[in-house]
Enzyme design. Sequence first.
Site, short mmCIF file in Angstrom:
data_model
loop_
_atom_site.label_atom_id
_atom_site.label_comp_id
_atom_site.label_asym_id
_atom_site.label_seq_id
_atom_site.Cartn_x
_atom_site.Cartn_y
_atom_site.Cartn_z
N ASN A 7 0.87 -1.18 0.00
CA ASN A 7 0.00 0.00 0.00
C ASN A 7 0.91 1.23 0.00
O ASN A 7 1.45 1.60 1.03
CB ASN A 7 -0.91 -0.01 1.24
CG ASN A 7 -1.76 1.25 1.34
OD1 ASN A 7 -1.87 2.02 0.38
ND2 ASN A 7 -2.35 1.48 2.50
N TRP A 8 1.04 1.83 -1.18
CA TRP A 8 1.96 2.98 -1.30
C TRP A 8 1.38 4.26 -0.72
O TRP A 8 2.09 5.27 -0.60
CB TRP A 8 2.29 3.24 -2.77
CG TRP A 8 3.19 2.24 -3.40
CD1 TRP A 8 3.74 1.13 -2.83
CD2 TRP A 8 3.65 2.27 -4.76
NE1 TRP A 8 4.51 0.47 -3.75
CE2 TRP A 8 4.46 1.13 -4.94
CE3 TRP A 8 3.44 3.12 -5.85
CZ2 TRP A 8 5.09 0.85 -6.16
CZ3 TRP A 8 4.04 2.84 -7.05
CH2 TRP A 8 4.86 1.72 -7.21
N LYS A 9 0.07 4.24 -0.42
CA LYS A 9 -0.60 5.47 0.05
C LYS A 9 -0.35 6.60 -0.96
O LYS A 9 -0.21 6.33 -2.14
CB LYS A 9 -0.15 5.81 1.47
CG LYS A 9 -0.26 4.60 2.40
CD LYS A 9 -0.10 4.91 3.84
CE LYS A 9 -0.26 3.61 4.65
NZ LYS A 9 -0.26 3.83 6.08
N HIS A 102 -9.92 1.68 4.59
CA HIS A 102 -8.68 1.93 5.34
C HIS A 102 -8.95 3.00 6.40
O HIS A 102 -9.66 3.97 6.16
CB HIS A 102 -7.58 2.39 4.38
CG HIS A 102 -6.22 2.37 5.00
ND1 HIS A 102 -5.81 3.33 5.90
CD2 HIS A 102 -5.19 1.49 4.88
CE1 HIS A 102 -4.58 3.04 6.29
NE2 HIS A 102 -4.18 1.94 5.69
N GLU A 151 -6.19 -4.15 10.58
CA GLU A 151 -5.17 -3.12 10.78
C GLU A 151 -5.51 -2.30 12.02
O GLU A 151 -6.28 -1.33 11.94
CB GLU A 151 -5.10 -2.21 9.56
CG GLU A 151 -4.63 -2.92 8.31
CD GLU A 151 -3.89 -1.97 7.38
OE1 GLU A 151 -2.79 -2.33 6.97
OE2 GLU A 151 -4.41 -0.88 7.09
N GLY A 157 1.72 2.82 10.81
CA GLY A 157 2.71 3.89 10.68
C GLY A 157 3.36 4.30 11.99
O GLY A 157 4.00 5.35 12.06
N SER A 186 2.81 -1.54 10.51
CA SER A 186 4.23 -1.50 10.85
C SER A 186 4.96 -2.83 10.67
O SER A 186 5.84 -3.17 11.46
CB SER A 186 4.41 -0.98 12.29
OG SER A 186 3.94 0.35 12.39
N GLY A 207 2.61 -1.04 4.39
CA GLY A 207 2.67 0.36 4.00
C GLY A 207 4.11 0.81 3.79
O GLY A 207 4.70 0.59 2.73
P1 PGA Z 1 2.37 0.69 7.70
O1 PGA Z 1 0.97 0.89 6.93
O2 PGA Z 1 2.94 -0.61 7.26
O3 PGA Z 1 3.21 1.86 7.25
O4 PGA Z 1 2.06 0.72 9.14
C1 PGA Z 1 0.08 -0.17 6.77
C2 PGA Z 1 -1.20 0.32 6.14
O5 PGA Z 1 -1.66 1.41 6.54
O6 PGA Z 1 -1.79 -0.33 5.27
#
Ligand code: PGA
Length: 223
Positions: A7-9, A102, A151, A157, A186, A207
């Site tokens: 998930n590149w956001k 999300h 999640e 994050g 994370s 992410g």
């Molecule tokens: P993260 O994000 O791995 O940076 O915690 C995961 C996500 O939000 O899908």
Amino acid sequence: MKYIIANWKSYKSSDEVNEWFDQFNKIIDSDNTFASLFHANQLTLILFVPSVYLFLANERVSLHNYIKIGLQNISQFDQGAYTGEISASMVHKYASYCLVGHSERRSLFNESEQEISMKISRLAEHNIKIVQCVRNDEDTIYDSTDIVAFEPVTAIGTGQNMPADEVIKLKKSLKLNDKPFLYGGSVKPHTASEYLSQNEIDGLLIGSASLDPQSFLDIAKLV
Ligand code: PGA
């Protein structure tokens, strides 16, 4: 079968996307582990890219048909007078999966449960597979959802990944109806095997560690 999903956001310029694929393709071209895992039905790799990179991403993985491209969001409406929206009918030939629900969309864009349910209906109508994020056992899991990604908000994050035994405990309280169950929050190359070694966890939604192709593929290799 384990799902390893990026998930590149809202990260990456177009130059950075091309650099990511240059490096990604170099790694998978020189190491047939990924293709072998796919052909043995052990691995599905999905990249959730920003929608503006949908075509570029398809083009860049065209030689590796086991890599699937998906979007991070979709309009709750079908096509019509909805300025700025991207509808499922526009992208169904190019996105085989879409992320829905999300927690960043819920908290930063006030996405409501009704919008989530409408988005899921639009995606199902256009045969785009749905990866639905849930934050806890209070979030509804929809019949049309194909894959559930748990999640916890405290883990996204923050560097505070939830230990696998707690994830598995929470899994028991979800109404999954046998849908594949993923963990996200994370996950890093050095913590991924804690989850991937568990039969109860069918994969990972990644992410920040997916922004670097090497660390993303280091995780996929642990499958
Ligand atoms: P993260 O994000 O791995 O940076 O915690 C995961 C996500 O939000 O899908």
